[in-house]
Every structure is written in C-alpha cells, then in structure tokens.
Design a protein around this motif. Structure first.
Motif, PDB file in Angstrom:
ATOM      1  N   HIS B   5       2.117   2.145  -2.639  1.00 29.82           N
ATOM      2  CA  HIS B   5       2.178   2.989  -1.445  1.00 29.82           C
ATOM      3  C   HIS B   5       0.919   3.854  -1.348  1.00 29.82           C
ATOM      4  O   HIS B   5       0.305   4.170  -2.352  1.00 29.82           O
ATOM      5  N   HIS B  29      -2.076  -1.444   5.105  1.00 27.11           N
ATOM      6  CA  HIS B  29      -0.840  -1.184   4.364  1.00 27.11           C
ATOM      7  C   HIS B  29       0.288  -0.765   5.311  1.00 27.11           C
ATOM      8  O   HIS B  29       1.433  -1.191   5.156  1.00 27.11           O
ATOM      9  N   CYS B  33       4.270  -1.882   5.467  1.00 31.33           N
ATOM     10  CA  CYS B  33       5.184  -1.006   4.718  1.00 31.33           C
ATOM     11  C   CYS B  33       5.922  -0.027   5.641  1.00 31.33           C
ATOM     12  O   CYS B  33       5.320   0.897   6.197  1.00 31.33           O
TER      13      CYS B  33
HETATM   14 ZN    ZN Z   1       3.947   2.012   1.524  1.00 28.06          ZN
END
Ligand code: ZN
Lengths: 186, 202
Positions: B5, B29, B33
């Motif tokens: 993350h 990302h 995510c």
């Molecule tokens: Zn993430």
C-alpha cells in the motif's frame, strides 16, 4: 510627490516604497493581504474579534520590521510568519488569563443561539481544528486554507519539510478521528 | 494486489507534492487498490470539509481596517546603517575634535621640549636624558644647531623649521576642519531627506 499607489504595482514595489516610510504604499499592502492574514489568525485562534486585533497587530509589526524583509520569499509568506506568531501570542495570553471553562474552545457568546451554533457543522469543524496542538494546526492552516506548498510552509514556520509532513499527517489523523461522525454523513 | 500500500504517499499526492515518477506510481497503485482509493477519498472529504468551514467571519470593512492600522503605525525601526549614522552624528565631530586637540598638544609639547633642549634647560635641571635625539623620537626633531654656513642652508633650515612647526599642524587643522564641516553638511542633508520621505508618507 508620489501618486496614489495603485493595483498595477507589485508587492515588491510597494514594499520598497513602504520601506522609505510611505504609509500609502503600506496601506495598499494591507488592503491586499488583510483578508488572508485575518483568515490565518482566525483559524489559529478561533475568535473573530481576537483575530481582527491580532491581524492589525501583525501588520503594525510588519511595518516596524519591514527593513528586515528580503524579497527572497513572497511578501505574503513573510506576513504569514508574523501573523502566525501574533496568533500564538494571543492564544498564549488567552490561556494564561482564562479559566478552565473559558478556553478558546468555548464560543465567546453563550446566548441561546450559541448552543444551536455549537451543533452546526461549521462549529464542529472549528472546534476540532482548535483542539489540535498549535504546531500541527499552524501547518494545517497554511496547507488547507492558504494553499502553501510544503517548502513554503517550512520556510514560513522555520521548520524542516519533513516536520511539515509529519505535523500535517498528525493533524489530519486527529481531525479524521474527531470529525468521523460528521464525515460519514457527507 | 502485488504491491505494498502507498498510504504514506497519499497525503503528498493529494497536496500536489509528489514528483512525476512517484506520482505515476501512486496513480497506478490507486487503479488496482480499493483500500488506498478509500483512504484518499477520506482525505479529500476532510480537505473539502476544512475548506468549507469555518468561514472566516466578515468583520471590519477593508477601508476601516486599513484606516485603523494606519492610525496606529509608529515610526519604522531604523536600519543598522541609519542607527550607526545617528550615533555617529555626535561621535564623528567629537572624535575629530579629540584628534585635533591631541595633535596640537603633542606638537606644542614637542616644540616646547625642543626649545628647552636648545637653551640647555634639561642639562641644568639634570634631565639630560629628556633631550630629543634626532630620528629616535616619535616626531621628527629639528636640528637647530645645524647649518651656520651659507645663506641657502640657513634659508633651507628656516623653511624646514617653519614646515614642521607651523605648516604640518596647520594642514592637519585644515583637514580636520574640512572633515568636521563636511560631516555637518552631510548630516543636515540626510535629515532634510529623512523629513521629506516622512512627509511624503503621510
Ligand atoms: Zn493500497
């Protein structure tokens, strides 16, 4: 003699004039930056009347110290630094002279409208911001309300950029906790 | 989710502080995510909430604010140069007068000593060691006993004596006087200039 300083002149020109004792030029600078300086001080100390006084003091101090200003940084950011320090002075004085119930957290007027005001969204945000540690609040105010970059904040408050980031992160964390109920409704 | 993350980059990302490379990483990302997207959204909501509240209160009008501050404006602090000039206003003439007195005093004294040496006062008082010796003293000494030959030599010696005893002190006096008066004139000009700029500011 010189004419009325106008909108065409840059801050730096006006500062140069003001440095020679030109009060008209300084008046124009006040006119330009008043709102933002009052805003910074208000968000730091949370009281409109105090903020106005402190902002006036900040301008007077700026006038006195004008010869120390070097046009490396924008004039506005230099003013912010003075305004921040004035706001912190005001807060310190308030806290020293105040009872426990009378901290700046409490609304100054305690009439019937005040209690209604306290439940209102703006009031909740105001109180949450005021509850932050001074150092974190200063960074938050300059970032969220004045849109300064990390570097500018670092220069204004005389702290490293890394400290700006960690204080900002801390302030946001605290605010997200404090304002969680409000934020869910949005 | 293959990557870690990027929580710690979300705030600088939101604040527009990430350089291109890192920003593209964060954006890539975020596409994959949901957790980081939610986190970013939370930060955005907070930011919007803060910017909407509390509104800075409308208080004094701009005109009244400016007028009130202008009424309270004191004299500006002086720059270091200005302060030095102001202190120097007294220091410079006093210093010059001091130098003048010292120079005249030493000159007078050495003249007296020389004359006394000439008439043999020191020997008669047993103070022979006080007799100035040529080239050894602070001030050039004048050999009154020299010459005695041609008229030209006599004349040269007279001119020499005149030069040391009268002209040099006179030159010094004039120099000091000129310095003193130019300082006064400069100071006067500086003050007029100052009061002019102050009036302009009013
Ligand atoms: Zn993430």
């Amino acid at each position: 003699m010189i004419g009325q300083p106008g909108v065409s002149e840059s801050d730096e020109d006006l500062v140069a004039l003001a440095k020679t004792g030109d009060r008209q030029a300084f008046g124009e600078l006040i006119r330009r930056h008043r709102e933002r300086v009052v805003g910074v001080v208000y968000r730091m100390c949370g009281d409109a009347c105090l903020a106005e006084d402190a902002a006036q003091d900040a301008f007077i101090q700026a006038w006195r110290k004008l010869h120390r200003y070097e046009p490396k940084a924008p004039f506005q950011n230099w003013l912010y630094r003075i305004a921040m320090n004035r706001a912190l002075d005001v807060l310190r004085r308030e806290r020293e002279g105040a009872d426990v119930d009378d901290l700046p957290l409490a609304s100054p007027n305690l009439g019937p409208e005040a209690s209604a005001e306290r439940t209102d969204l703006g009031e909740q945000v105001r109180r949450a911001v005021l509850a932050l540690p001074d150092a974190s609040r200063a960074v938050l105010v300059l970032r969220e309300y004045e849109d300064l970059s990390y570097r500018e904040i670092a220069e204004t408050l005389d702290i490293p950029v890394g400290t700006v980031m960690s204080r900002l992160n801390y302030a946001r964390k605290l605010l997200r906790t404090a304002l969680a109920p409000v934020m869910e409704d949005l | 989710m293959s990557e870690q993350h990027i929580t710690r980059w979300l705030e600088p990302y939101l604040d527009g502080e990430l350089p291109g490379m890192r920003r593209r990483q964060v954006e890539a990302h975020l596409k994959t995510c949901a957790a980081c997207r939610a986190e970013l959204e939370d930060l955005r909501v907070l930011s919007a909430l803060l910017q909407a509240h509390p509104q800075a209160p409308a208080t004094l009008s701009a005109g009244r604010f400016v007028a009130q501050v202008q009424l309270r404006l004191p004299r500006q602090e002086k720059t270091t140069l200005e302060r030095a000039v102001e202190r120097g206003r007294w220091a410079v003439p006093v210093l010059l007068l001091g130098v003048w007195v010292v120079v005249l005093g030493i000159w007078g004294l050495s003249g007296v000593l020389l004359a006394a040496g000439e008439v043999g006062l020191f020997e008669s008082l047993g103070l022979g060691w006080l007799i100035p010796t040529a080239g050894a003293g602070l001030w050039p000494t004048i050999d009154f006993s020299r010459g005695g030959g041609s008229v030209v030599a006599e004349l040269r010696q007279a001119v020499d004596t005149l030069h040391w005893l009268v002209l040099i002190p006179l030159e010094l006096l004039v120099t000091i006087g000129v310095l003193y008066w130019s300082w006064l004139v400069g100071w006067r000009y500086y003050q007029q200039h100052q009061s002019q700029t102050n009036q302009m500011g009013r």
